[in-house]
Scaffold this motif. Sequence first.
Motif, PDB file in Angstrom:
ATOM      1  N   ASP A  96     -18.723   2.883   3.399  1.00 57.06           N
ATOM      2  CA  ASP A  96     -18.352   2.743   1.985  1.00 57.06           C
ATOM      3  C   ASP A  96     -17.266   3.748   1.602  1.00 57.06           C
ATOM      4  N   LEU A  97     -17.400   4.981   2.079  1.00 65.18           N
ATOM      5  CA  LEU A  97     -16.423   6.017   1.740  1.00 65.18           C
ATOM      6  C   LEU A  97     -15.068   5.734   2.384  1.00 65.18           C
ATOM      7  N   VAL A  98     -15.075   5.164   3.596  1.00 71.28           N
ATOM      8  CA  VAL A  98     -13.825   4.754   4.242  1.00 71.28           C
ATOM      9  C   VAL A  98     -13.153   3.662   3.405  1.00 71.28           C
ATOM     10  N   ALA A  99     -13.938   2.667   2.982  1.00 72.11           N
ATOM     11  CA  ALA A  99     -13.390   1.567   2.183  1.00 72.11           C
ATOM     12  C   ALA A  99     -12.806   2.065   0.864  1.00 72.11           C
ATOM     13  N   GLU A 100     -13.411   3.105   0.298  1.00 74.79           N
ATOM     14  CA  GLU A 100     -12.911   3.691  -0.949  1.00 74.79           C
ATOM     15  C   GLU A 100     -11.633   4.493  -0.729  1.00 74.79           C
ATOM     16  N   GLY A 101     -11.333   4.837   0.512  1.00 73.94           N
ATOM     17  CA  GLY A 101     -10.157   5.659   0.780  1.00 73.94           C
ATOM     18  C   GLY A 101     -10.416   7.139   0.588  1.00 73.94           C
ATOM     19  N   LEU A 102     -11.689   7.555   0.676  1.00 74.01           N
ATOM     20  CA  LEU A 102     -12.029   8.954   0.449  1.00 74.01           C
ATOM     21  C   LEU A 102     -12.181   9.745   1.743  1.00 74.01           C
ATOM     22  N   ILE A 103     -12.495   9.097   2.860  1.00 77.66           N
ATOM     23  CA  ILE A 103     -12.604   9.784   4.140  1.00 77.66           C
ATOM     24  C   ILE A 103     -11.865   8.990   5.198  1.00 77.66           C
ATOM     25  N   ALA A 104     -11.640   9.617   6.351  1.00 77.43           N
ATOM     26  CA  ALA A 104     -10.909   8.999   7.455  1.00 77.43           C
ATOM     27  C   ALA A 104     -11.851   8.674   8.600  1.00 77.43           C
ATOM     28  N   ARG A 105     -11.524   7.600   9.314  1.00 77.10           N
ATOM     29  CA  ARG A 105     -12.321   7.200  10.481  1.00 77.10           C
ATOM     30  C   ARG A 105     -11.372   6.883  11.627  1.00 77.10           C
ATOM     31  N   TYR A 119      -1.214   6.311   3.827  1.00 77.15           N
ATOM     32  CA  TYR A 119       0.164   6.555   3.377  1.00 77.15           C
ATOM     33  C   TYR A 119       0.217   7.742   2.406  1.00 77.15           C
ATOM     34  N   TYR A 120      -0.730   7.811   1.514  1.00 78.69           N
ATOM     35  CA  TYR A 120      -0.765   8.911   0.541  1.00 78.69           C
ATOM     36  C   TYR A 120      -0.805  10.262   1.258  1.00 78.69           C
ATOM     37  N   HIS A 121      -1.652  10.370   2.277  1.00 79.52           N
ATOM     38  CA  HIS A 121      -1.788  11.649   2.965  1.00 79.52           C
ATOM     39  C   HIS A 121      -0.574  11.964   3.833  1.00 79.52           C
ATOM     40  N   GLU A 123       0.825  -1.219   0.000  1.00 81.18           N
ATOM     41  CA  GLU A 123       0.000   0.000   0.000  1.00 81.18           C
ATOM     42  C   GLU A 123       0.854   1.263   0.000  1.00 81.18           C
ATOM     43  N   LEU A 124       2.058   1.179   0.595  1.00 79.67           N
ATOM     44  CA  LEU A 124       2.956   2.336   0.576  1.00 79.67           C
ATOM     45  C   LEU A 124       3.458   2.571  -0.842  1.00 79.67           C
ATOM     46  N   ILE A 125       3.784   1.497  -1.540  1.00 80.17           N
ATOM     47  CA  ILE A 125       4.225   1.640  -2.930  1.00 80.17           C
ATOM     48  C   ILE A 125       3.087   2.198  -3.778  1.00 80.17           C
ATOM     49  N   GLU A 126       1.873   1.682  -3.558  1.00 82.69           N
ATOM     50  CA  GLU A 126       0.721   2.213  -4.295  1.00 82.69           C
ATOM     51  C   GLU A 126       0.523   3.694  -3.993  1.00 82.69           C
ATOM     52  N   ALA A 127       0.692   4.078  -2.732  1.00 80.77           N
ATOM     53  CA  ALA A 127       0.530   5.485  -2.361  1.00 80.77           C
ATOM     54  C   ALA A 127       1.575   6.352  -3.048  1.00 80.77           C
ATOM     55  N   LEU A 128       2.799   5.849  -3.144  1.00 84.27           N
ATOM     56  CA  LEU A 128       3.846   6.592  -3.854  1.00 84.27           C
ATOM     57  C   LEU A 128       3.503   6.751  -5.324  1.00 84.27           C
ATOM     58  N   LEU A 129       3.033   5.666  -5.935  1.00 86.39           N
ATOM     59  CA  LEU A 129       2.643   5.736  -7.348  1.00 86.39           C
ATOM     60  C   LEU A 129       1.482   6.706  -7.538  1.00 86.39           C
ATOM     61  N   CYS A 182      -5.304   1.331  10.761  1.00 87.80           N
ATOM     62  CA  CYS A 182      -6.125   0.789   9.679  1.00 87.80           C
ATOM     63  C   CYS A 182      -6.887  -0.451  10.120  1.00 87.80           C
ATOM     64  N   ALA A 183      -6.253  -1.296  10.920  1.00 89.78           N
ATOM     65  CA  ALA A 183      -6.935  -2.501  11.411  1.00 89.78           C
ATOM     66  C   ALA A 183      -8.082  -2.137  12.348  1.00 89.78           C
ATOM     67  N   GLU A 184      -7.871  -1.137  13.208  1.00 91.15           N
ATOM     68  CA  GLU A 184      -8.879  -0.792  14.206  1.00 91.15           C
ATOM     69  C   GLU A 184     -10.008   0.061  13.648  1.00 91.15           C
ATOM     70  N   SER A 185      -9.703   0.858  12.626  1.00 91.41           N
ATOM     71  CA  SER A 185     -10.699   1.814  12.136  1.00 91.41           C
ATOM     72  C   SER A 185     -11.279   1.435  10.782  1.00 91.41           C
ATOM     73  N   GLY A 186     -10.639   0.481  10.080  1.00 87.64           N
ATOM     74  CA  GLY A 186     -11.096   0.137   8.737  1.00 87.64           C
ATOM     75  C   GLY A 186     -10.673   1.154   7.703  1.00 87.64           C
ATOM     76  N   THR A 187      -9.825   2.099   8.093  1.00 86.21           N
ATOM     77  CA  THR A 187      -9.389   3.145   7.183  1.00 86.21           C
ATOM     78  C   THR A 187      -8.470   2.564   6.120  1.00 86.21           C
ATOM     79  N   ASN A 188      -8.585   3.068   4.908  1.00 83.37           N
ATOM     80  CA  ASN A 188      -7.839   2.585   3.755  1.00 83.37           C
ATOM     81  C   ASN A 188      -6.348   2.905   3.928  1.00 83.37           C
ATOM     82  N   LYS A 189      -5.501   1.859   3.964  1.00 82.49           N
ATOM     83  CA  LYS A 189      -4.079   2.049   4.248  1.00 82.49           C
ATOM     84  C   LYS A 189      -3.378   2.844   3.150  1.00 82.49           C
ATOM     85  N   ARG A 190      -3.726   2.589   1.909  1.00 86.32           N
ATOM     86  CA  ARG A 190      -3.094   3.324   0.809  1.00 86.32           C
ATOM     87  C   ARG A 190      -3.377   4.819   0.949  1.00 86.32           C
TER      88      ARG A 190
END
Length: 166
Positions: free
Chosen positions: A90-99, A142-144, A17-23, A131-139
Amino acid sequence: MTDRARELLEAYDVDPELIEALLWRYGADLDVPDPEALDNVHEQVYEFLADDGSLRSAPDHYYRFENHPEYGIHSDALATEPDFEIVLDDLVAEGLIARTADELPRYSASFHDLLQEVGPRLTAAAVDRLCAESGTNKRAVYYHILDSPDLDLDLGRDANADVRFD
C-alpha cells in the motif's frame, strides 16, 4: 490537460508522471502523498521505515518492527508478516516508500538510496523498467531524481539502456 499538452507529450515521449513530479517538486496544487493521512498501522510502518532508512527485506522489516520498543509492543501492532507486506504494498502504491525488483523485494523509505543503487544516471526507459518490475510509484521516482543533486535523468528513450534492477 489540454489537447496541445497531450500532443507535446506524445511528440516528445515525456511521461505524464514526470510532469506531475515537476509540479509536485515546485509546489503546484497537486495531490501529494501524505504520511499524516494514513491509518494508524500504515503510519507506524511508514515512520518505522523512515527512521531506519536502509534497504531491508520485508521479513527483516517485519521482525524488527515486531520488536521495536515504540511500535511493536502495543495491541494494534501488526500480527503477521503477510499483513506487514500488504501494508508495504500500500505504501509503495501511495508513492511513500521504495521497493526493489529483487525476487525478495527490499524496501526503504528513501527513494534516494534505491535510485543511488541502480543509478546515479537513470534513463526514462530504466525508470519504466524499475516501476514495472517493482510496482514503485513512477511519479515518486521522478520526484526523488529531480530533488537530488546526486542523480541524473536522461530523457532520451534508449532501448539498449543497460541499467538492471536485479
